[in-house]
Enzyme design. Sequence first.
Site, mmCIF file in Angstrom:
data_model
loop_
_atom_site.group_PDB
_atom_site.id
_atom_site.type_symbol
_atom_site.label_atom_id
_atom_site.label_comp_id
_atom_site.label_asym_id
_atom_site.label_seq_id
_atom_site.Cartn_x
_atom_site.Cartn_y
_atom_site.Cartn_z
ATOM 1 N N LYS A 114 0.885 -1.201 0.117
ATOM 2 C CA LYS A 114 -0.056 0.024 -0.123
ATOM 3 C C LYS A 114 0.742 1.238 -0.168
ATOM 4 O O LYS A 114 0.487 2.296 -0.486
ATOM 5 C CB LYS A 114 -0.888 0.100 1.336
ATOM 6 C CG LYS A 114 -2.104 -0.927 1.132
ATOM 7 C CD LYS A 114 -3.154 -0.644 1.805
ATOM 8 C CE LYS A 114 -4.430 -1.512 1.600
ATOM 9 N NZ LYS A 114 -5.565 -1.393 2.274
ATOM 10 N N LYS A 196 -3.296 -10.486 -7.056
ATOM 11 C CA LYS A 196 -4.637 -10.433 -6.398
ATOM 12 C C LYS A 196 -5.693 -9.577 -6.599
ATOM 13 O O LYS A 196 -5.481 -8.436 -6.925
ATOM 14 C CB LYS A 196 -4.215 -10.235 -4.546
ATOM 15 C CG LYS A 196 -5.361 -10.577 -3.861
ATOM 16 C CD LYS A 196 -4.935 -10.092 -2.343
ATOM 17 C CE LYS A 196 -5.351 -8.602 -2.515
ATOM 18 N NZ LYS A 196 -5.291 -8.109 -1.005
ATOM 19 N N LYS A 199 -10.146 -4.511 -4.712
ATOM 20 C CA LYS A 199 -10.917 -3.332 -5.096
ATOM 21 C C LYS A 199 -10.305 -1.983 -5.303
ATOM 22 O O LYS A 199 -11.162 -1.145 -5.848
ATOM 23 C CB LYS A 199 -12.138 -3.196 -3.844
ATOM 24 C CG LYS A 199 -11.294 -2.993 -2.396
ATOM 25 C CD LYS A 199 -12.439 -3.173 -1.387
ATOM 26 C CE LYS A 199 -11.726 -3.863 -0.097
ATOM 27 N NZ LYS A 199 -12.267 -4.314 0.919
HETATM 28 P P1 TYM Z 1 -10.030 -6.685 3.164
HETATM 29 O O1 TYM Z 1 -11.060 -5.720 3.389
HETATM 30 O O2 TYM Z 1 -8.779 -6.192 2.238
HETATM 31 O O3 TYM Z 1 -10.551 -8.051 2.615
HETATM 32 C C1 TYM Z 1 -11.530 -8.746 3.267
HETATM 33 C C2 TYM Z 1 -11.364 -10.215 3.520
HETATM 34 O O4 TYM Z 1 -11.259 -10.773 2.036
HETATM 35 C C3 TYM Z 1 -10.135 -11.562 1.729
HETATM 36 N N1 TYM Z 1 -9.784 -11.070 0.423
HETATM 37 C C4 TYM Z 1 -9.428 -12.097 -0.391
HETATM 38 N N2 TYM Z 1 -9.591 -13.611 -0.528
HETATM 39 C C5 TYM Z 1 -9.315 -14.002 -1.488
HETATM 40 N N3 TYM Z 1 -9.027 -13.459 -2.686
HETATM 41 C C6 TYM Z 1 -8.742 -12.295 -2.812
HETATM 42 N N4 TYM Z 1 -8.248 -11.390 -4.066
HETATM 43 C C7 TYM Z 1 -9.285 -11.550 -1.634
HETATM 44 N N5 TYM Z 1 -9.197 -10.287 -1.315
HETATM 45 C C8 TYM Z 1 -9.557 -10.195 -0.147
HETATM 46 C C9 TYM Z 1 -9.152 -10.846 2.716
HETATM 47 O O5 TYM Z 1 -8.066 -11.957 2.868
HETATM 48 C C10 TYM Z 1 -10.153 -10.748 4.127
HETATM 49 O O6 TYM Z 1 -10.211 -11.802 4.500
HETATM 50 N N6 TYM Z 1 -7.144 -6.253 7.367
HETATM 51 C C11 TYM Z 1 -8.256 -6.863 6.587
HETATM 52 C C12 TYM Z 1 -9.561 -6.333 7.554
HETATM 53 C C13 TYM Z 1 -9.638 -6.658 9.101
HETATM 54 C C14 TYM Z 1 -9.667 -7.832 9.617
HETATM 55 C C15 TYM Z 1 -9.748 -7.587 11.199
HETATM 56 C C16 TYM Z 1 -9.781 -9.247 9.189
HETATM 57 C C17 TYM Z 1 -9.491 -5.623 9.969
HETATM 58 N N7 TYM Z 1 -9.488 -6.454 11.249
HETATM 59 C C18 TYM Z 1 -9.681 -8.626 11.935
HETATM 60 C C19 TYM Z 1 -9.756 -10.199 10.125
HETATM 61 C C20 TYM Z 1 -9.608 -9.902 11.394
HETATM 62 C C21 TYM Z 1 -8.344 -6.366 5.294
HETATM 63 O O7 TYM Z 1 -8.063 -5.459 4.945
HETATM 64 O O8 TYM Z 1 -9.198 -7.169 4.488
#
Ligand code: TYM
Length: 332
Positions: A114, A196, A199
Amino acid sequence: MENKKIILSGIQPSGSATLGSYLGALKNWASLSSEFECLYMVVDMHAITTRQVPAELRKLQLEQLAQFVACGIDPDENTLFIQSHVPAHAQLAWVLNCFTMFGELSRMTQFKDKSSKNAENINAGLFTYPALQAADILLYGTDLVPVGADQKQHVELTRDIAVRFNGVFGDVFKIPEPYIPKVGAKIMDLQTPTKKMSKSEVADGGCVLIMDKPEDIMRSFKRAKTDSETEVRFDQENKPGISNLIQIYSCCTGKSFEEIENEFAGKGYGEFKPCVGEAVVELLRPIREETERLLADKAYMQEVYRKGAEKASYTANKTLRKVYKKLGFIEK
Ligand code: TYM
């Protein structure tokens, strides 16, 4: 209830949820509530580590919350909430910042990624983001964190922070484990299948959003980058594009890679790609429609997040009080 293991996860409302976050995370969450005590949140505080447009952020938070429900996560059985509604997250994050090392944070792939994409805004929040995520997880005595593969490193850091804290103050935090699906943990971009699906890169059709219209989804799949061969065969290294489509089709239909290879033997990519598109359209259609229906009911949405915040706050505040006491803070 008391003996059930605890599950917690979150999604950033920094954009509309993608097919990647659906297959890697959301899709699996609904089925967990019978076996586990589950908490799912919309992490608005994480989202502001990159610049957001306030009106858009407001809209995306509600959309994400509605999607939880539309995916079959029952708000009466599970705790659904918005992170900033439970101030203990920010409070514990500060404490954990003091137990997280600069070197550890510097090694986080998401930070490196990022900060290279947002060179003009490498803020301290982006750097200490994993300490907030650790707070999210540790506040609730979480056993398992269902996430896609990209979040494994953050969960591992959470474990290290918890072990470090417990090493000084005794058994305060439960040590959580990541819970990563066997298929769908890393859905790749349809245009650049070595990257990957994310969004932050929706413009070129490589990313499919849960809320996308069927015709847009079909177009993205028909245009998906593949290789110069014609055989539908899983080979991550040499055929990343087609392997990604096989993985997506497998998640949508429940078929194994081998079954898919047999189904499309001798048929070529031209026939396979629209079939994957159709499967995705049909999988997402009810979720999109239900999300739209729920969003129109503002009173219901408000009831969901208020009730969720109340339930979450109870446990979160209990943990925070315990932590403050251990640290030597005076109770007021
Ligand atoms: P975020 O918002 O980027 O993504 C949400 C969830 O989706 C999964 N994910 C994917 N899985 C498979 N293929 C992909 N291309 C893909 N893109 C996203 C991510 O692994 C995630 O599970 N830091 C986290 C949010 C968060 C969180 C937490 C998660 C904040 N606090 C506590 C678990 C526990 C994040 O940015 O996810």
